[in-house]
Design a protein around this motif. Structure first.
Motif, short mmCIF file in Angstrom:
data_model
loop_
_atom_site.label_atom_id
_atom_site.label_comp_id
_atom_site.label_asym_id
_atom_site.label_seq_id
_atom_site.Cartn_x
_atom_site.Cartn_y
_atom_site.Cartn_z
N VAL A 7 12.91 86.78 -31.68
CA VAL A 7 13.70 86.48 -32.87
C VAL A 7 15.13 86.98 -32.69
CG1 VAL A 7 13.97 86.82 -35.36
CG2 VAL A 7 11.68 86.60 -34.38
N LEU A 8 16.09 86.12 -32.94
CA LEU A 8 17.48 86.52 -33.15
C LEU A 8 17.76 86.31 -34.63
CD1 LEU A 8 19.35 84.86 -30.13
CD2 LEU A 8 18.84 87.28 -30.43
N GLY A 9 17.81 87.41 -35.40
CA GLY A 9 17.93 87.30 -36.85
C GLY A 9 19.18 87.93 -37.39
N ASN A 10 19.23 88.02 -38.73
CA ASN A 10 20.37 88.62 -39.43
C ASN A 10 20.01 89.95 -40.07
OD1 ASN A 10 22.12 86.31 -38.96
ND2 ASN A 10 20.81 85.22 -40.42
N GLU A 11 18.72 90.23 -40.16
CA GLU A 11 18.25 91.49 -40.70
C GLU A 11 17.25 92.08 -39.70
OE1 GLU A 11 16.51 90.34 -44.38
OE2 GLU A 11 18.45 90.09 -45.40
N SER A 12 16.66 93.21 -40.04
CA SER A 12 15.69 93.83 -39.14
C SER A 12 14.58 92.83 -38.79
CB SER A 12 15.08 95.08 -39.80
OG SER A 12 14.01 95.57 -39.01
N ILE B 90 16.51 84.81 -23.60
CA ILE B 90 16.23 83.75 -22.62
C ILE B 90 14.72 83.55 -22.53
CG2 ILE B 90 16.43 83.05 -20.20
CD1 ILE B 90 19.01 84.63 -20.02
N GLY B 91 14.29 82.31 -22.49
CA GLY B 91 12.88 81.99 -22.35
C GLY B 91 12.65 81.03 -21.19
N ALA B 92 11.40 80.95 -20.73
CA ALA B 92 11.04 80.02 -19.67
C ALA B 92 9.56 79.75 -19.72
CB ALA B 92 11.43 80.58 -18.29
N ARG B 93 9.15 78.57 -19.25
CA ARG B 93 7.72 78.25 -19.20
C ARG B 93 7.38 77.46 -17.96
NH1 ARG B 93 5.17 73.06 -22.11
NH2 ARG B 93 3.64 73.67 -20.54
N ASN C 274 18.46 78.96 -39.91
CA ASN C 274 19.79 78.97 -40.50
C ASN C 274 20.49 80.26 -40.11
OD1 ASN C 274 22.06 78.50 -42.01
ND2 ASN C 274 21.08 78.93 -43.99
N GLY C 275 21.30 80.20 -39.04
CA GLY C 275 21.94 81.40 -38.54
C GLY C 275 20.99 82.32 -37.80
N ALA C 276 19.83 81.80 -37.43
CA ALA C 276 18.83 82.56 -36.68
C ALA C 276 18.11 81.60 -35.75
CB ALA C 276 17.84 83.23 -37.63
N MET C 277 17.56 82.13 -34.68
CA MET C 277 16.82 81.32 -33.71
C MET C 277 15.57 82.06 -33.30
SD MET C 277 18.42 78.40 -33.14
CE MET C 277 18.10 77.80 -31.48
N ASP D 14 10.86 74.25 -17.71
CA ASP D 14 12.10 74.46 -18.47
C ASP D 14 12.39 75.94 -18.67
OD1 ASP D 14 12.48 71.78 -18.76
OD2 ASP D 14 12.08 71.71 -20.92
N SER D 15 13.66 76.24 -18.85
CA SER D 15 14.10 77.55 -19.34
C SER D 15 15.08 77.29 -20.47
CB SER D 15 14.74 78.39 -18.23
OG SER D 15 15.79 77.68 -17.60
N VAL D 16 15.32 78.30 -21.31
CA VAL D 16 16.19 78.12 -22.46
C VAL D 16 17.00 79.38 -22.69
CG1 VAL D 16 14.41 78.83 -24.11
CG2 VAL D 16 16.33 77.42 -24.89
N VAL D 17 18.27 79.20 -23.02
CA VAL D 17 19.17 80.30 -23.39
C VAL D 17 19.49 80.11 -24.86
CG1 VAL D 17 21.39 81.40 -22.98
CG2 VAL D 17 20.12 80.40 -21.06
N ILE D 18 19.09 81.08 -25.70
CA ILE D 18 19.32 80.93 -27.13
C ILE D 18 20.24 82.03 -27.64
CG2 ILE D 18 17.12 79.75 -27.48
CD1 ILE D 18 16.06 82.24 -28.85
N THR D 19 21.11 81.60 -28.56
CA THR D 19 21.91 82.52 -29.37
C THR D 19 21.55 82.22 -30.82
OG1 THR D 19 23.78 81.02 -29.67
CG2 THR D 19 23.74 82.35 -27.64
#
Length: 607
Positions: A7-12, A170-173, A184-187, A210-215
């Motif tokens: 999780v890339l979030g806005n709170e804890s 970063i993820g990959a499978r 919404n402002g989180a991934m 695949d691999s993925v780079v998330i912000t």
């Protein structure tokens, strides 16, 4: 078979991670852990055993970071201890891993020679140390992960968190599934949509390699050659409410009782109720041109395939071979080009079944998948897919997914018979009319719950149990024995009733319960003879039959579960209910963990 979430979030993110892991705990519950960034540093909490132990640790020592990764483990390499729990970490990177790294010993020796200090017995820790070494050599996080992906061999889905990189995961499978969730402002990143359901309903599913780079605002996906690619973004049907137990004590009980509803949905997608005909989707092959059907699956799904063998051969006059997927590809079976291979899987991610599918494609076969997850790897790679509409199945022991598989396979067999000219329109209507009645008949079977619980008291005291059946009841005997083994840990075996005197009868004595699945049909009298052989040796019989069968058997001392009368085509669906309830109540009576039996995981995504 482990579950991962990022999780890339806005709170804890600590509690959202734990909540997501709770929905993934069906994938493994030997240990659990999370890691977040606090002040740019990686901080972990891990615990042996089930998720409640991790929650207790977090209660004593909370984490406050807004970026994090989590994992619930099914142990492969290394014991289920805290040291072996994920995430594995160095000062530079933390990683969660589902799968197996086949060349981990080679990499471990190489990394140890370069100064890496290993703290666990797992194969997964080599990934953290490999990426750390590449970072220290001056590579960026993306470059370091790509370097790692070119070296590791095996099956994996991965999530990486980097020290000092609060807006990066970063993820990959390669093999096990991985989904990107858009908020919404989180991934988010997770093993499946169930984990992320309360957080988002918008997903992209990574393809193999695949691999993925998330912000927090973007997801950049790369293929196996590290070329940037686009994957479809779609809305998922999952909702948080679906994965709650409601008023039931266990998910398994809830899922058993959901069967009349989900069977109705599944049949409605394949049957025209008005004309009483099968309405199959367009398929890229002609049933008339087939000389053989190959069915491959694992576990409970393979027993659904064995039932389907009877249906296809009887109604479509099509020879069928059923294989356990884990054996099929290794025997290098010769396959006729242009033939049809059918694969059955709840998750659509079962590693051995996927390997069998690919083997068949390499050998020129048409491939058809019967799956519960339309976004799964199997549904994407097969030439065609027919979906079971069971909804999420959380209990490790399959119940509603199995009966929905049977419903789909019955429709396919009838459709094949119609296409091949082996079923008249009148015969098709008769069979479809019977299928339409299946949900009502299953609801009637569920009303026998208390009687079945009383029979379970006998089983709960046994050390060994035998299940017998003939015809389509033989695969049900195998399935009944598997259910009992899975959740009660009582040894059980299923046999074709006619095989009793070819060996298993030697086991019969006064301490051996024998569950006989025998609807009153053309072969009922043969099964009665087998029951008499059991009774003569003092075996304790639990007979599952209908009213006519109960009258005809008339065995003193036998406990009888009296089912409603029904056409033979639907008996495998309806008779599944009592064998599921029998296993469920037995497990509850002995105090076993029904939903999360030891050593098992729901989705077997590694070989």
């Amino acid at each position: 078979m482990c579950g991962i979430v990022c999780v890339l979030g806005n709170e804890s993110v600590a509690m959202p991670l734990v909540d997501a892991l709770r929905r993934l705990e069906y994938r493994g519950y030997d240990s659990a852990g999370i890691a977040t960034l606090e002040g740019g540093a990686i901080v972990r909490r891990r615990a042996e055993g089930k998720l409640v132990n991790l929650e207790a640790k977090l209660g004593q020592a909370p984490l406050k970071g807004t970026s994090g990764i989590g994992h619930t483990r099914w142990a492969t390499h290394g014991r289920p201890t805290e040291d072996n729990a994920h995430p594995h970490a160095t000062e530079r990177v933390a990683v969660v891993h589902n799968g197996i790294i086949e060349n981990f010993r080679e990499l471990r020796d190489e990394l140890s020679a370069d100064g890496a200090d290993f703290q666990s017995e797992t194969d997964s820790e080599v990934i953290a140390h490999f990426v750390t070494r590449e970072l220290e050599r001056g590579l960026s996080p993306i470059e370091a992960v790509q370097a790692c992906l070119t070296r590791i061999r095996g099956a994996f889905s991965l999530g990486f968190l980097f020290a000092g990189e609060d807006d990066l995961i970063i993820g990959a499978r390669l093999g096990p599934p991985l989904a990107v969730g858009y908020g919404n402002g989180a991934m988010f990143l997770g093993s499946d949509a169930i984990a992320l359901g309360p957080l988002t309903n918008t997903f992209a599913y990574l393809e193999d390699g695949d691999s993925v780079v998330i912000t927090r605002s973007t997801a950049t996906i790369y293929d196996s050659e590290f070329n940037q690619v686009e994957r479809p973004i779609q809305k998922a049907e999952i909702s948080a409410a679906i994965v709650e137990k409601g008023n039931y004590r266990h998910f398994m009980a809830k899922e058993i009782h959901e069967q009349p509803e989900v069977i109705s949905h599944t049949l409605a997608s394949l049957v025209d109720m008005t004309s009483e005909t099968v309405r199959l989707p367009s398929l890229p092959f002609d049933w008339k041109n087939l000389s053989r059907l190959t069915i491959s699956a694992c576990g409970t799904a393979s027993f659904a395939g064995q039932v389907a063998k009877y249906w296809f051969e009887r109604y479509a006059r099509l020879p069928v071979e059923v294989d356990i997927a884990s054996e099929f590809r290794y025997r290098e079976a010769p396959l006729e080009k242009g033939g049809l291979s059918l694969f059955v899987s709840q998750s659509g991610e079962t590693a051995d079944t996927m390997a069998a599918l690919r083997y068949c494609q390499e050998n020129g076969q048409h491939t058809l998948a019967v799956v519960n997850v339309p976004t799964s790897t199997m549904s994407r790679e097969a030439d065609a897919m027919v979906r079971t509409l069971a909804g999420p199945e959380i209990g490790v022991a399959s119940t509603k997914a199995f009966t929905c598989q049977l419903a789909v396979l019955a429709c396919l067999a009838i459709g094949a018979g119609k296409a091949r000219g082996t079923l008249t329109p009148e015969a098709e209507k008769e069979l479809v009319r019977a299928l339409i009645e299946a949900p009502r008949l299953m609801a009637e079977a569920l009303r026998l719950d208390h009687e079945i619980e009383a029979c379970a008291r006998d089983l709960s005291k046994a050390k060994d149990v035998l299940y017998l059946g003939r015809g389509t009841s033989f695969p049900l005997a195998l399935e009944g024995a598997l259910k009992l083994k899975e959740i009660s840990y009582i040894h059980a075996e299923g046999y074709a009733a006619g095989e009793l005197k070819h060996g298993p009868i030697a086991l019969i004595d006064e301490s051996m319960p024998v569950v006989v699945i025998a609807p009153f049909d053309a072969i009922f009298e043969k099964t009665v003879s087998n029951m008499q052989e059991v009774a003569a040796r003092g075996g304790r019989i639990i007979l599952i039959t209908d009213e006519e069968g109960a009258k005809a058997a008339a065995l003193p001392g036998a406990k009888t579960i009296v089912m409603p009368a029904m056409p033979s085509v639907v008996s495998p669906l309806v008779y599944s209910v009592p064998i599921q309830l029998l296993a469920y109540h037995t497990a509850v009576l002995i105090g076993a963990d029904v939903d999360q039996p030891r050593n098992l995981a729901k989705s077997v995504t590694v070989e």
